[in-house]
Design an enzyme around this catalytic site. Structure first.
Site, short mmCIF file in Angstrom:
data_model
loop_
_atom_site.label_atom_id
_atom_site.label_comp_id
_atom_site.label_asym_id
_atom_site.label_seq_id
_atom_site.Cartn_x
_atom_site.Cartn_y
_atom_site.Cartn_z
N ASP A 1 50.75 60.58 34.99
CA ASP A 1 50.78 61.20 36.82
C ASP A 1 50.17 62.72 36.23
OD1 ASP A 1 51.25 61.65 39.39
OD2 ASP A 1 53.04 62.86 38.75
N LYS B 1 51.14 56.54 50.80
CA LYS B 1 51.03 57.77 51.54
C LYS B 1 50.14 57.34 53.00
CE LYS B 1 51.52 60.71 47.72
NZ LYS B 1 50.66 61.66 46.55
N GLU C 1 56.38 55.92 35.71
CA GLU C 1 55.69 57.11 35.66
C GLU C 1 56.14 58.08 34.78
OE1 GLU C 1 54.85 59.22 39.42
OE2 GLU C 1 55.95 60.89 38.61
N ARG D 1 40.75 53.00 74.91
CA ARG D 1 41.21 54.32 73.63
C ARG D 1 42.10 53.80 72.52
NH1 ARG D 1 38.76 57.41 71.13
NH2 ARG D 1 37.95 57.83 73.04
N LYS E 1 60.00 56.53 39.18
CA LYS E 1 59.17 57.81 39.04
C LYS E 1 59.73 59.12 38.56
CE LYS E 1 55.91 58.18 42.28
NZ LYS E 1 55.49 58.23 43.62
#
Length: 303
Positions: free
Chosen positions: A236, A149, A215, A98, A181
């Site tokens: 973005d 992510k 960004e 598994r 960012k």
């Protein structure tokens, strides 16, 4: 890079979770001397990734289990293909099954999805070249890249799977590059701080080997960011028309990255705007596990 240490850590955590005190079913049902041979079989088409991890899961249970990998990471396969052969003590094969499957299914799913994004970009660029009567390869192919992510604890494996699918890796962690960012810029300029000046000051403090990416979410921010010394400008959530304008404004002065709202349906159109990189969080956060099975094809009751 997918290191031996990263593989060992994930496999050991997986086995500690799945068989903390052993596999009581196999220990009660299967004789200790029984041997088994099993095949990893694809239930659907895909791109292979995770062979080292698949083998390591069985080795961690019992070094006597032998694993023969058939495709290499990055190879395509079809439904029904045998991807690996596992042979050894039957209890050990069943105990490692598994964890080995869970990880390999996950990595193959990411590699397969990534390959689809890369193919969509390739098809669009080839179509543009044909329409303009240009030789194949005239237009630089836009890179498809991942993001941070990722599943906590599985980043090294998932980023390896992206490379297996023909994609590229963005920074691995917050320690790898400076990436200012929207939230950084909002906090930085809240008191009226000049963005260009702040970036220039940052640039002076950076080691020469560290990349600076910034960004932006509006076209009117681009010149200030370029003046601050950005190596990459991330556009973005820009519309396609604004991406075209952004590429024209930057005009080779920095690498251009696009992100936000990227899907299989839109990635080709985004690539056609001339951006250098398209970062796609969906490669890891939305990939489904590929359907693979480990089928016992030989059970020798006495070893």
């Amino acid at each position: 890079m997918l290191t031996r240490a990263a593989i060992t850590e994930v496999v050991e955590r997986g086995l500690a979770e799945d068989a903390p005190w052993g596999d009581i079913t196999s220990e009660l049902l299967i004789p200790a001397t029984a041997l088994a041979r099993a095949e990893l079989v694809a239930r659907e088409d895909g791109v292979f990734s995770g062979g080292q991890v698949f083998a390591a899961a069985f080795a961690a249970v019992d070094p006597a289990v032998a694993v023969e990998l058939i495709p290499a990471d990055g190879d395509s396969f079809a439904a029904g293909d045998t991807l690996a052969v596992v042979a050894g003590p039957a209890r050990s094969v069943l105990t490692g099954e598994r964890v080995a499957l869970n990880i390999t299914q996950r990595m193959c799913g990411i590699a397969t999805l990534t390959a689809r994004y890369v193919a969509a970009v390739e098809e669009t660029v080839s179509r543009v070249e044909q329409a303009a009567n240009l030789p194949p390869g005239t237009i630089t192919r836009t890179r498809v890249a991942d993001t941070r992510k990722t599943t906590p604890g599985l980043r090294a494996l998932e980023k390896h799977a992206v490379r297996s699918g023909g994609g590229h890796n963005h920074r691995h962690s917050l320690s790898d590059a400076v990436m200012a960012k929207d939230n950084h810029l909002a906090l930085l300029t809240a008191d009226g701080t000049d963005l260009t000046g702040a970036l220039r000051q940052l640039r002076r403090r950076l080691p020469h080997t560290v990349h600076l990416e910034v960004e932006v979410d509006r076209l009117d921010q681009i010149e200030a960011v370029l003046a601050g010394g950005a190596d990459t400008v991330l556009l973005d959530n820009f519309s396609v028309d604004d991406l075209v304008s952004g590429v024209a404004i930057i005009d080779g002065r920095a690498t251009v990255e696009a992100s936000g709202g990227v899907s299989l349906e839109t990635v080709g159109e985004i690539a056609a705007t001339g951006v250098d990189v398209i970062s796609v969080g969906a490669l890891t956060h939305s990939a489904r596990n590929l359907d693979l099975g480990l089928d016992v094809v030989l059970d020798v009751r006495e070893g």
